[in-house]
Scaffold this active site. Sequence first.
Site, short mmCIF file in Angstrom:
data_model
loop_
_atom_site.label_atom_id
_atom_site.label_comp_id
_atom_site.label_asym_id
_atom_site.label_seq_id
_atom_site.Cartn_x
_atom_site.Cartn_y
_atom_site.Cartn_z
N MET A 12 0.60 -1.36 0.16
CA MET A 12 0.19 0.19 -0.24
C MET A 12 0.84 1.16 -0.19
O MET A 12 0.56 2.02 -0.51
CB MET A 12 -1.19 -0.39 1.38
CG MET A 12 -1.68 -0.78 1.08
SD MET A 12 -3.05 -0.79 0.10
CE MET A 12 -3.96 0.64 1.18
N LEU A 65 1.94 0.66 8.07
CA LEU A 65 2.51 -0.26 8.86
C LEU A 65 1.78 -1.51 8.96
O LEU A 65 0.43 -1.14 9.26
CB LEU A 65 3.60 -0.09 10.03
CG LEU A 65 4.62 1.11 9.82
CD1 LEU A 65 5.48 1.78 10.97
CD2 LEU A 65 5.81 0.41 8.71
N THR A 96 -3.98 -0.11 9.70
CA THR A 96 -5.35 -0.76 10.28
C THR A 96 -4.33 -1.11 11.21
O THR A 96 -3.78 -2.53 11.56
CB THR A 96 -6.01 -1.65 9.21
OG1 THR A 96 -5.85 -1.05 8.24
CG2 THR A 96 -7.04 -2.44 10.37
N LYS A 171 -13.44 2.47 10.24
CA LYS A 171 -12.36 1.13 9.18
C LYS A 171 -13.09 0.03 9.98
O LYS A 171 -12.96 -0.80 9.47
CB LYS A 171 -10.57 1.71 9.28
CG LYS A 171 -9.95 0.75 8.60
CD LYS A 171 -10.08 0.88 7.53
CE LYS A 171 -8.86 -0.62 6.52
NZ LYS A 171 -9.41 -1.11 5.52
N MET A 177 -17.63 -5.90 8.89
CA MET A 177 -19.37 -6.44 7.62
C MET A 177 -18.97 -6.89 7.26
O MET A 177 -19.47 -7.83 6.47
CB MET A 177 -20.33 -4.87 8.28
CG MET A 177 -20.91 -5.15 7.19
SD MET A 177 -22.91 -5.35 8.40
CE MET A 177 -24.29 -6.21 7.34
P1 NAD Z 1 3.04 -4.60 3.63
O1 NAD Z 1 3.29 -6.01 4.57
O2 NAD Z 1 2.89 -4.87 1.84
O3 NAD Z 1 3.53 -3.50 3.70
C1 NAD Z 1 4.04 -2.62 5.23
C2 NAD Z 1 5.76 -2.39 5.41
O4 NAD Z 1 6.08 -2.01 6.13
C3 NAD Z 1 6.94 -3.18 4.64
O5 NAD Z 1 7.33 -3.02 3.61
C4 NAD Z 1 7.68 -3.72 5.79
O6 NAD Z 1 8.80 -3.83 5.46
C5 NAD Z 1 7.69 -2.25 6.26
N1 NAD Z 1 7.81 -2.23 7.92
C6 NAD Z 1 7.85 -3.01 8.87
N2 NAD Z 1 8.21 -2.54 10.15
C7 NAD Z 1 8.76 -1.51 9.76
C8 NAD Z 1 9.49 -0.31 10.52
N3 NAD Z 1 9.89 -0.93 11.96
N4 NAD Z 1 9.96 0.43 9.95
C9 NAD Z 1 9.73 0.61 8.62
N5 NAD Z 1 9.12 -0.54 7.52
C10 NAD Z 1 8.65 -1.32 8.58
O7 NAD Z 1 1.62 -4.10 3.62
P2 NAD Z 1 0.41 -3.30 3.43
O8 NAD Z 1 -0.18 -3.98 2.81
O9 NAD Z 1 1.04 -2.50 3.04
O10 NAD Z 1 -0.16 -2.14 4.32
C11 NAD Z 1 0.04 -1.71 5.37
C12 NAD Z 1 -1.24 -1.32 6.03
O11 NAD Z 1 -2.10 -1.26 5.89
C13 NAD Z 1 -1.67 -2.03 6.93
O12 NAD Z 1 -1.64 -1.92 8.35
C14 NAD Z 1 -2.96 -2.82 6.11
O13 NAD Z 1 -4.05 -3.64 7.30
C15 NAD Z 1 -3.40 -1.91 5.96
N6 NAD Z 1 -4.48 -1.88 4.46
C16 NAD Z 1 -4.04 -2.85 3.61
C17 NAD Z 1 -5.04 -3.35 2.41
C18 NAD Z 1 -4.07 -3.78 1.21
O14 NAD Z 1 -5.30 -4.15 0.62
N7 NAD Z 1 -3.03 -4.50 0.86
C19 NAD Z 1 -5.75 -2.17 2.18
C20 NAD Z 1 -6.04 -1.47 3.52
C21 NAD Z 1 -5.38 -0.70 4.49
#
Ligand code: NAD
Length: 298
Positions: A12, A65, A96, A171, A177
């Site tokens: 994301m 994150l 989230t 959220k 839901m």
């Molecule tokens: P992801 O795992 O692809 O990305 C997370 C990133 O955070 C990774 O690149 C990881 O290396 C980095 N990270 C982890 N620990 C870290 C630290 N200490 N310092 C710096 N970077 C660090 O996850 P994502 O899919 O991008 O999701 C991110 C957030 O968005 C989550 O909370 C997720 O629930 C939410 N979200 C995801 C989606 C989806 O479709 N993927 C949709 C809506 C919301």
Amino acid sequence: MANIAFIGLGQMGAPMATNLLHKGHNLKVYDIASTATTKLEPLGAYIATSPKDATIDSEFIITMLPNGKLVHDVIFGHDGIIESMKKSSIIIDMSTIHPLESDNIRYKLQSQNIEFMDVPVGRTSDHAIAGTLLILAGGTEIQIEKASPILLCMGNEIVNAGGPGNGIRVKLINNFMSIALNALSAETAILCEALNLPLDKALEVMKGTPANKGHFTTTWPNKILKGDLSPSFMIDLAHKDLGLALDVANQLSIPLFMGAASREIYSQAKAQGRGKQDWTAILEHLRCCSNLKNTQNY
Ligand code: NAD
């Protein structure tokens, strides 16, 4: 153009940061995995060596994150955000995470006069790439107004969630839901298959009923939400009909977990004397089963 720190460049975060760069903002990005930021450097992002390094001179600090502990750690931990950020900057957590962890972070920052917003996003990584995320903004009116031009680089719709802490709550509710409904929808499709009923035919019928439209806007407004529990459709009958579907599934060895759990709720409501009430009284039944007095911290 704003100076922005972006921490967490995963599925994301990377496209969201890319869209901010495309809109001309100055970005300092940090991810614990060095490979996560490589595509952003050619677009003009400064690759920071720590959250602290990313945050210097940034007006907006965005975190994206996997969980609340990581958000907490990049803010308060070693080489964390608060070691270098300007007090006039604002931290926007778009992850989230658990609402109480988010509240805890906000309270800790408030005690140091640092502003924090909970702004998770709806939709998927495809929408992150397209810049069409649904932005669920938790913050004060002033904070939302200030952050909106930045947020609109990543999404095409902002919902003012109604105050600090409500972004992450709305959220959570939406995901609860839609995720639970996905499982119920799958059970419904499986039952169709088991009965050799084309799903299309079921959808044709359900498109005009609460099955597809949901109850919040169909059955509830004129009954339970008005305090009217007189039966349009009785809990006794709903219990019977649900039982028919479960009996058929049982004979065909089809497990219907969501359906079976629902029947227990209807059974309990009947046992407590609600059989002749409208089926929307299930809301009141569950409210009575729940100790809502203990939930004010949420
Ligand atoms: P992801 O795992 O692809 O990305 C997370 C990133 O955070 C990774 O690149 C990881 O290396 C980095 N990270 C982890 N620990 C870290 C630290 N200490 N310092 C710096 N970077 C660090 O996850 P994502 O899919 O991008 O999701 C991110 C957030 O968005 C989550 O909370 C997720 O629930 C939410 N979200 C995801 C989606 C989806 O479709 N993927 C949709 C809506 C919301």
